[in-house]
Each structure stands twice: as C-alpha cells, then as structure tokens.
Scaffold this motif. Structure first.
Motif, PDB file in Angstrom:
ATOM      1  N   PRO A  83      26.547  53.355  47.673  1.00 17.46           N
ATOM      2  CA  PRO A  83      25.935  54.682  47.768  1.00 17.46           C
ATOM      3  C   PRO A  83      25.425  55.124  46.395  1.00 17.46           C
ATOM      4  O   PRO A  83      26.006  54.779  45.366  1.00 17.46           O
ATOM      5  N   ARG A  84      24.347  55.876  46.392  1.00 19.92           N
ATOM      6  CA  ARG A  84      23.753  56.353  45.141  1.00 19.92           C
ATOM      7  C   ARG A  84      24.669  57.386  44.496  1.00 19.92           C
ATOM      8  O   ARG A  84      25.140  58.313  45.148  1.00 19.92           O
ATOM      9  N   LEU A  85      24.944  57.211  43.215  1.00 19.48           N
ATOM     10  CA  LEU A  85      25.686  58.179  42.423  1.00 19.48           C
ATOM     11  C   LEU A  85      24.882  58.480  41.173  1.00 19.48           C
ATOM     12  O   LEU A  85      24.240  57.600  40.601  1.00 19.48           O
ATOM     13  N   HIS A  86      24.930  59.728  40.732  1.00 20.87           N
ATOM     14  CA  HIS A  86      24.232  60.118  39.518  1.00 20.87           C
ATOM     15  C   HIS A  86      25.274  60.292  38.421  1.00 20.87           C
ATOM     16  O   HIS A  86      26.193  61.103  38.552  1.00 20.87           O
TER      17      HIS A  86
ATOM     18  N   LEU B 103      22.351  53.476  51.087  1.00 29.09           N
ATOM     19  CA  LEU B 103      22.830  52.521  50.100  1.00 29.09           C
ATOM     20  C   LEU B 103      21.655  52.007  49.293  1.00 29.09           C
ATOM     21  O   LEU B 103      20.528  51.954  49.774  1.00 29.09           O
ATOM     22  N   GLU B 104      21.929  51.637  48.046  1.00 29.75           N
ATOM     23  CA  GLU B 104      20.898  51.039  47.212  1.00 29.75           C
ATOM     24  C   GLU B 104      21.508  49.900  46.405  1.00 29.75           C
ATOM     25  O   GLU B 104      22.710  49.884  46.143  1.00 29.75           O
ATOM     26  N   LYS B 105      20.673  48.941  46.026  1.00 30.15           N
ATOM     27  CA  LYS B 105      21.130  47.823  45.218  1.00 30.15           C
ATOM     28  C   LYS B 105      21.493  48.360  43.839  1.00 30.15           C
ATOM     29  O   LYS B 105      20.691  49.015  43.183  1.00 30.15           O
ATOM     30  N   THR B 106      22.740  48.125  43.412  1.00 25.55           N
ATOM     31  CA  THR B 106      23.272  48.707  42.194  1.00 25.55           C
ATOM     32  C   THR B 106      23.802  47.614  41.281  1.00 25.55           C
ATOM     33  O   THR B 106      24.512  46.704  41.725  1.00 25.55           O
TER      34      THR B 106
ATOM     35  N   ASN C 130      39.479  34.809  40.018  1.00 25.45           N
ATOM     36  CA  ASN C 130      39.370  34.644  41.475  1.00 25.45           C
ATOM     37  C   ASN C 130      40.321  35.535  42.265  1.00 25.45           C
ATOM     38  O   ASN C 130      39.974  35.983  43.356  1.00 25.45           O
ATOM     39  N   ASP C 131      41.503  35.795  41.763  1.00 26.65           N
ATOM     40  CA  ASP C 131      42.478  36.571  42.536  1.00 26.65           C
ATOM     41  C   ASP C 131      42.427  38.071  42.220  1.00 26.65           C
ATOM     42  O   ASP C 131      43.290  38.823  42.649  1.00 26.65           O
ATOM     43  N   CYS C 132      41.402  38.515  41.487  1.00 28.79           N
ATOM     44  CA  CYS C 132      41.245  39.935  41.163  1.00 28.79           C
ATOM     45  C   CYS C 132      39.993  40.465  41.855  1.00 28.79           C
ATOM     46  O   CYS C 132      38.954  39.821  41.862  1.00 28.79           O
ATOM     47  N   ASN C 133      40.069  41.659  42.422  1.00 27.65           N
ATOM     48  CA  ASN C 133      38.932  42.291  43.100  1.00 27.65           C
ATOM     49  C   ASN C 133      38.267  43.356  42.237  1.00 27.65           C
ATOM     50  O   ASN C 133      37.534  44.193  42.751  1.00 27.65           O
ATOM     51  N   GLY C 134      38.511  43.344  40.928  1.00 21.95           N
ATOM     52  CA  GLY C 134      37.991  44.375  40.041  1.00 21.95           C
ATOM     53  C   GLY C 134      36.476  44.326  39.891  1.00 21.95           C
ATOM     54  O   GLY C 134      35.883  43.261  39.792  1.00 21.95           O
ATOM     55  N   TRP C 135      35.856  45.498  39.896  1.00 21.57           N
ATOM     56  CA  TRP C 135      34.427  45.634  39.630  1.00 21.57           C
ATOM     57  C   TRP C 135      34.165  47.073  39.206  1.00 21.57           C
ATOM     58  O   TRP C 135      34.988  47.954  39.429  1.00 21.57           O
TER      59      TRP C 135
ATOM     60  N   PRO D 299      37.519  38.679  31.449  1.00 24.36           N
ATOM     61  CA  PRO D 299      36.095  38.962  31.242  1.00 24.36           C
ATOM     62  C   PRO D 299      35.412  39.299  32.572  1.00 24.36           C
ATOM     63  O   PRO D 299      35.866  38.896  33.636  1.00 24.36           O
ATOM     64  N   MET D 300      34.312  40.029  32.473  1.00 28.41           N
ATOM     65  CA  MET D 300      33.538  40.398  33.656  1.00 28.41           C
ATOM     66  C   MET D 300      32.126  39.843  33.512  1.00 28.41           C
ATOM     67  O   MET D 300      31.656  39.595  32.402  1.00 28.41           O
ATOM     68  N   GLU D 301      31.453  39.633  34.662  1.00 37.09           N
ATOM     69  CA  GLU D 301      30.088  39.139  34.657  1.00 37.09           C
ATOM     70  C   GLU D 301      29.207  40.102  35.445  1.00 37.09           C
ATOM     71  O   GLU D 301      29.671  40.766  36.366  1.00 37.09           O
ATOM     72  N   PRO D 302      27.913  40.188  35.073  1.00 38.82           N
ATOM     73  CA  PRO D 302      27.024  41.103  35.793  1.00 38.82           C
ATOM     74  C   PRO D 302      26.733  40.613  37.209  1.00 38.82           C
ATOM     75  O   PRO D 302      26.741  39.414  37.481  1.00 38.82           O
ATOM     76  N   GLY D 303      26.513  41.554  38.108  1.00 34.36           N
ATOM     77  CA  GLY D 303      26.178  41.244  39.493  1.00 34.36           C
ATOM     78  C   GLY D 303      25.529  42.451  40.144  1.00 34.36           C
ATOM     79  O   GLY D 303      25.188  43.422  39.474  1.00 34.36           O
ATOM     80  N   GLU D 304      25.351  42.387  41.462  1.00 36.29           N
ATOM     81  CA  GLU D 304      24.767  43.490  42.218  1.00 36.29           C
ATOM     82  C   GLU D 304      25.540  43.706  43.506  1.00 36.29           C
ATOM     83  O   GLU D 304      26.078  42.761  44.085  1.00 36.29           O
ATOM     84  N   ARG D 305      25.583  44.964  43.953  1.00 39.56           N
ATOM     85  CA  ARG D 305      26.201  45.336  45.231  1.00 39.56           C
ATOM     86  C   ARG D 305      25.375  46.440  45.873  1.00 39.56           C
ATOM     87  O   ARG D 305      24.695  47.200  45.188  1.00 39.56           O
ATOM     88  N   MET D 306      25.473  46.526  47.186  1.00 42.58           N
ATOM     89  CA  MET D 306      24.857  47.629  47.915  1.00 42.58           C
ATOM     90  C   MET D 306      25.879  48.766  47.961  1.00 42.58           C
ATOM     91  O   MET D 306      26.928  48.642  48.603  1.00 42.58           O
TER      92      MET D 306
END
Length: 67
Positions: free
Chosen positions: A57-60, A13-16, A24-29, A48-55
C-alpha cells in the motif's frame, strides 16, 4: 439488530522499493524510503540486506525531503 459488517475498501497497491534480509530463516524487510543508511542491516537478525521490490500500500514518508 443488524450487525452486518461494513465492506472493506480496496487499498491500492504499488510496486515499492524495499530492503530484504539475506538470511534464509529471517523474514525481515523494510521500505527503502524509511531507512537511515545506504545499505542497512536487518533490524531483526542484524544480517546484511539486499534491495528488492514488493507490492505494498502507498505510504507517504513525511520525513523525506521533497523534490
């Protein structure tokens, strides 16, 4: 007969960078490098969406310009 399952390989995994739905009631990302807009709307609820980070798997992304 031997039906032993093969061990699953560990996926690194990598920080992406991602976009996360602000509702609040939506799990979209979505991954940042798979978006078509500078500030995307949620594909599930169109909020609207806001920037964030998640761990994740690496995808190209083969459509992303290299360099």
């Amino acid at each position: 007969m031997n039906f032993r399952k093969k061990p699953l390989e560990d996926i690194p995994l990598e920080k992406t960078a991602v976009w996360i739905c602000t509702r609040n009631d939506c799990n979209g990302w979505m991954r940042d490098n798979f978006t078509f807009e500078r500030e995307p709307d949620c594909p599930l609820c169109h909020s609207p969406m806001e920037p964030g980070e998640r761990m994740l798997p690496r995808l190209h992304n083969t459509n992303e310009p290299e360099g």
